[in-house]
Design a protein around this motif. Sequence first.
Motif, PDB file in Angstrom:
ATOM      1  N   TYR A   1      -3.359  22.794   2.230  1.00 30.41           N
ATOM      2  CA  TYR A   1      -3.737  22.340   3.621  1.00 30.41           C
ATOM      3  C   TYR A   1      -3.711  21.074   3.877  1.00 30.41           C
ATOM      4  O   TYR A   1      -4.410  20.829   2.449  1.00 30.41           O
ATOM      5  N   CYS A   2      -2.987  21.401   4.211  1.00 27.77           N
ATOM      6  CA  CYS A   2      -2.451  19.443   5.187  1.00 27.77           C
ATOM      7  C   CYS A   2      -2.960  19.030   6.578  1.00 27.77           C
ATOM      8  O   CYS A   2      -2.554  19.812   7.169  1.00 27.77           O
ATOM      9  N   PRO A   3      -3.843  18.363   6.372  1.00 29.00           N
ATOM     10  CA  PRO A   3      -4.541  18.071   8.146  1.00 29.00           C
ATOM     11  C   PRO A   3      -4.290  16.927   8.549  1.00 29.00           C
ATOM     12  O   PRO A   3      -4.696  16.714   9.638  1.00 29.00           O
ATOM     13  N   ALA A   4      -2.759  16.037   7.472  1.00 27.98           N
ATOM     14  CA  ALA A   4      -2.751  15.833   8.781  1.00 27.98           C
ATOM     15  C   ALA A   4      -1.110  15.340   8.620  1.00 27.98           C
ATOM     16  O   ALA A   4      -0.708  15.920   7.509  1.00 27.98           O
ATOM     17  N   ILE A   5       0.519  14.401   9.361  1.00 29.22           N
ATOM     18  CA  ILE A   5       1.261  14.231   8.885  1.00 29.22           C
ATOM     19  C   ILE A   5       1.700  12.770   8.325  1.00 29.22           C
ATOM     20  O   ILE A   5       2.774  13.092   8.490  1.00 29.22           O
ATOM     21  N   PHE A   6       1.106  12.383   7.510  1.00 25.80           N
ATOM     22  CA  PHE A   6       1.407  11.671   7.131  1.00 25.80           C
ATOM     23  C   PHE A   6       2.098  11.360   5.892  1.00 25.80           C
ATOM     24  O   PHE A   6       2.204  10.217   5.489  1.00 25.80           O
ATOM     25  N   TRP A   7       1.772  12.364   4.994  1.00 25.05           N
ATOM     26  CA  TRP A   7       2.099  12.387   3.714  1.00 25.05           C
ATOM     27  C   TRP A   7       2.817  13.074   3.175  1.00 25.05           C
ATOM     28  O   TRP A   7       2.880  15.013   2.659  1.00 25.05           O
ATOM     29  N   PRO A   8       4.491  13.139   3.044  1.00 29.64           N
ATOM     30  CA  PRO A   8       5.695  13.208   3.166  1.00 29.64           C
ATOM     31  C   PRO A   8       5.393  14.509   1.776  1.00 29.64           C
ATOM     32  O   PRO A   8       5.978  15.333   1.536  1.00 29.64           O
ATOM     33  N   GLU A   9       4.436  13.407   0.337  1.00 33.60           N
ATOM     34  CA  GLU A   9       4.387  14.038  -0.724  1.00 33.60           C
ATOM     35  C   GLU A   9       3.984  15.559  -0.412  1.00 33.60           C
ATOM     36  O   GLU A   9       3.710  15.898  -1.422  1.00 33.60           O
TER      37      GLU A   9
ATOM     38  N   TYR B   1       0.973  -1.017   0.138  1.00 36.74           N
ATOM     39  CA  TYR B   1      -0.372   0.524   0.098  1.00 36.74           C
ATOM     40  C   TYR B   1       0.688   1.284   0.451  1.00 36.74           C
ATOM     41  O   TYR B   1       1.012   2.384  -0.232  1.00 36.74           O
ATOM     42  N   GLU B   2       1.956   1.154   0.259  1.00 35.88           N
ATOM     43  CA  GLU B   2       2.713   2.401   0.786  1.00 35.88           C
ATOM     44  C   GLU B   2       3.619   2.916  -0.482  1.00 35.88           C
ATOM     45  O   GLU B   2       3.713   3.705  -0.763  1.00 35.88           O
ATOM     46  N   SER B   3       4.085   2.061  -1.077  1.00 35.80           N
ATOM     47  CA  SER B   3       4.429   2.247  -2.630  1.00 35.80           C
ATOM     48  C   SER B   3       3.544   2.594  -3.520  1.00 35.80           C
ATOM     49  O   SER B   3       3.410   3.360  -4.333  1.00 35.80           O
ATOM     50  N   ILE B   4       1.852   1.677  -3.328  1.00 37.06           N
ATOM     51  CA  ILE B   4       1.019   2.645  -4.501  1.00 37.06           C
ATOM     52  C   ILE B   4       0.566   4.005  -3.732  1.00 37.06           C
ATOM     53  O   ILE B   4       0.302   4.862  -4.825  1.00 37.06           O
ATOM     54  N   ARG B   5       0.212   4.608  -2.766  1.00 36.59           N
ATOM     55  CA  ARG B   5      -0.054   5.827  -1.903  1.00 36.59           C
ATOM     56  C   ARG B   5       1.419   6.801  -2.037  1.00 36.59           C
ATOM     57  O   ARG B   5       1.110   7.699  -2.946  1.00 36.59           O
ATOM     58  N   LYS B   6       2.595   6.315  -2.834  1.00 37.15           N
ATOM     59  CA  LYS B   6       3.480   7.379  -3.021  1.00 37.15           C
ATOM     60  C   LYS B   6       3.318   7.484  -4.356  1.00 37.15           C
ATOM     61  O   LYS B   6       3.281   8.893  -4.575  1.00 37.15           O
ATOM     62  N   ARG B   7       3.424   6.658  -4.980  1.00 33.36           N
ATOM     63  CA  ARG B   7       2.939   6.859  -6.938  1.00 33.36           C
ATOM     64  C   ARG B   7       2.320   7.800  -6.790  1.00 33.36           C
ATOM     65  O   ARG B   7       1.731   8.839  -7.258  1.00 33.36           O
ATOM     66  N   GLU B   8       0.635   7.487  -6.055  1.00 29.94           N
ATOM     67  CA  GLU B   8      -0.433   8.171  -6.254  1.00 29.94           C
ATOM     68  C   GLU B   8      -0.559   9.400  -5.735  1.00 29.94           C
ATOM     69  O   GLU B   8      -0.272  10.575  -6.847  1.00 29.94           O
ATOM     70  N   LEU B   9       0.211   9.625  -4.281  1.00 35.88           N
ATOM     71  CA  LEU B   9       0.093  11.368  -3.822  1.00 35.88           C
ATOM     72  C   LEU B   9       0.966  12.098  -4.976  1.00 35.88           C
ATOM     73  O   LEU B   9       1.413  13.141  -5.062  1.00 35.88           O
ATOM     74  N   VAL B  10       2.332  10.589  -5.296  1.00 31.32           N
ATOM     75  CA  VAL B  10       3.696  12.247  -6.811  1.00 31.32           C
ATOM     76  C   VAL B  10       2.417  12.520  -7.464  1.00 31.32           C
ATOM     77  O   VAL B  10       2.750  13.603  -7.604  1.00 31.32           O
ATOM     78  N   ARG B  11       2.094  11.868  -8.004  1.00 32.83           N
ATOM     79  CA  ARG B  11       0.989  11.509  -9.582  1.00 32.83           C
ATOM     80  C   ARG B  11       0.100  13.111  -8.565  1.00 32.83           C
ATOM     81  O   ARG B  11      -0.300  14.118  -9.692  1.00 32.83           O
TER      82      ARG B  11
END
Lengths: 378, 538
Positions: free
Chosen positions: B225-233, B200-210
Amino acid sequence: MLKMGSGFAGEGVDVVVSSATGDSIDARNLRRLAESGITVRETTWQPVSKEELGVAGRYMGIQFQLDAPTYVYPGDGASNFLDCDLWYVIADRDAAPLAPLRPYAIYVNDCLQRYLPDLLAGGGDDGFIATTRHSAIALCTTPFTRDDLVQYVGLPSRKIALLPPSFNPVSLPGDAAVRGSTRSRAYFLWLADVLPQGNHEIALRGIQRYVEKQDGKLDVVIAGPGTEDFDPGTEPGEVSAHVRRVRRQIARSPALTGRIRWVGGLDHDEYLSILGGAQLLFHPSIINAGTLSAAEAAGLGVPTLSIDYPPMRFYDETFGLGTTFFDAGDENAIATALKDAETRLTELRQRLPLAPDLAKFDLGNGARSLWNVVRQHV
Amino acid sequence: MSDPKFRVGIFLGYAPEQGIIDHGIGRLLGFLIAGVQSRSASPEAIAIACPGWYIPQVRELLADLHIPDDAVTLVTTDGIPYILRLRALLRRFGRRSTPRRPSANRWVDLVVGIGYKLAEAWLGTTSTAMFLVLGVLLCVAGLILLPVLLVVLLVSGFGALVGNAFVRMGTAFPPVGRLMAYATAPLRELRRDKFAIRVYESIRKRELVRLVRKINRGDIADVWYCPAIFWPEFAGIAGPKIVAVPDIVFIDFPLGYLAHSSEAVFVKAQKILNADTHLVCYSDYVRDAHLIGRLGVSPDRISVIRHGLVDMQRYAKGATPQDRRAWAIQAVNSYVRERCRNQPYLAGFDFSDARFALFTSQARSHKNLLQLVRTWERLLRRDFCGTKLILTCRLSDEPKVFDYVHARNLQQDILEVSGVPAEILAALNMLATISVNPTLFEGGFPFTFSEAYSVGTPSIMSSIPAVLEQVHDPELRDVMLFDPYDSESIGERVRWALANRARLLEIQRPLYDELARRDWGVVASEYVELFSNLAVRS
């Protein structure tokens, strides 16, 4: 009570009592039932599947709302009580709910399983809860149980009737021989059972302390079916781990073995005699629905010493019993309460209600109230 | 606001299937969206960017918050990765396979029925001629159908053999079963599985970069604005960016979050905190202790914007208090009947006259749930308080708590009503005798207070820094706060509050009024002010 109440209202109904196969009704009660024109049918509880019940419903022109896979009905080998207009059910913790083949009222004495989870060790409480939820009306006699019906069973208040508590005001039988058997030394009476919620271990430590440290003068008479199994001087046969523990506890203490007398289960007259001869009624059970013996004791001039919990508070306030309360979990408090009561017996007796005050709560009063509620659902 | 047509983008990188309507963050977003919209003249004041897989949850959130879909610009990645599509397909297939059995039974019933009717017609006739004719016809039909029957028998026998072989392979070869579980189990059940997390992490990372690339290609918002700290992208977005830092709870409770997945979150949090972002937290404590004290963030990168009042009254229906109570009873009774069918005790429970205390939260180790349920057992079984406890978390998320509740047979007095929409949350708060919050830590003053008070229910809660920042009056502290580490302290406050509900409500009025002055419009203004300042600086 139903027979009596409907009679008072001039609406005398026929009452049929279901007696489960294997549960014998004693001769005295059978005689009383017969004198009241009440018949007894031997009953075997029969399982019936949801599908089968659906079939029965279609025959009867009723569409039952059925959630459980299996139900039970009272099988009498003939009409299975379907000739009755209403079933009056005394609640029990059955595994399967009662088949709603007839409208029924349910009397709930208590919901102990809410407070003593070990009671449900053999399974859940689904049968009791479903049976009670589907009743036309649930009846109880203490606000504590009424609250449990709302809070635990999940009933709305409108489906619950709180009946006034009632009892049969008693008088002492004239049999002096029975009286004399336990009155050689002053004693207090402990009406016990053999279940862990009887709080035997802590209560016995309290009594031991009362005798050894507080120079307690009263003996203890322990009555109740099976309680003689606690006597370390007997051979009890197969008993529970709890009973074995209590036997060892008593055997180790000369103060206890020297002071306790065991009378076991009693018939009605023996019970009255021993109760009437006591200096105090001692009630240390952790929790139950309260004991009406406190009211009977008051009628016989005997004060009650009880643990402090809601049903007993309610009885104390309702009957004006002047009960002395103590903390069930504290052996020091028990010892002190016993000693304190022993030294203030005269004062405690003066706090007891008068006979006319207790007479207001006789069975006739309870029967009227019961019928007033039940008749609305017949 | 310096620019009347100011536009704000909200970045959500949640996993598929992860609903947020019953999370505090979902409610916060709702208030923020409403606040920004009321202050911006732009028809596209709010944009929400999320992966394509998260569109259903965003729509669910908007519907729950009564915000029309067209009031928000949705920015999403194109399409959904095939691995997720296949998974969705398999899940649908898995769900459909069970109900097919009755239809197979219907075919069998049909064939048996026809055979029975034929036999009945043949054997039931009284005419000898008819008996003979039908007998001959049946023999002929039987001879014609015999090859067909043989083929059917062979095929079904072969099918059973193959099926059994698969079953044996499944038991002897666990990864097959595991792979099927990856395909069919809800994602939340896989959240502790290392392999599933890695995929999931690899999918998430690719999708968030897109997603970030798409955002950077368009002119969508002036501030993100990002409401959480989980998405460094999120740090890859060009232009001013704000990250909400509710808390870094791992700092205060390191032993509660020892799992690898928790550490991974901490690593991601550090990345986004160290990037070129401005940080918003909800209390001085998080700013000082977590961000500056522990992580060394420069104070000028941090703003503290406290929460606004959560007013649940807007969900209630009815003109009078009696009407609203009747609405709440009906809403809760209907909800449990329909949504909790697999829990017969709860589904059949009538809340008309029931008393209960409510704790609305997620199940996290710092929420102190075990302490609360242990205390509740004593309140019930030692003190006979009779009152139920309702939790809105999933108890299975905290196995120790789940096990305790079931081992002690408390599941009928400590009820789990989880995943509830805002309307039911409002109804539960309205019906509750008290709201109780035993948390060991919060990043801001707990939402639970105003959620409950706004519908007429008082609260008791833990004496923790975020609460003490808001509750100053010593008398008020005495009556509404307890030591969350001390079961007797919790029990003593619960007993008092249950017996003195009206008085507690009265004493808490000034606190509520003070909070009410800070509605979400005020909070939104502070956010917009911050957005605006950042945009100007950039």
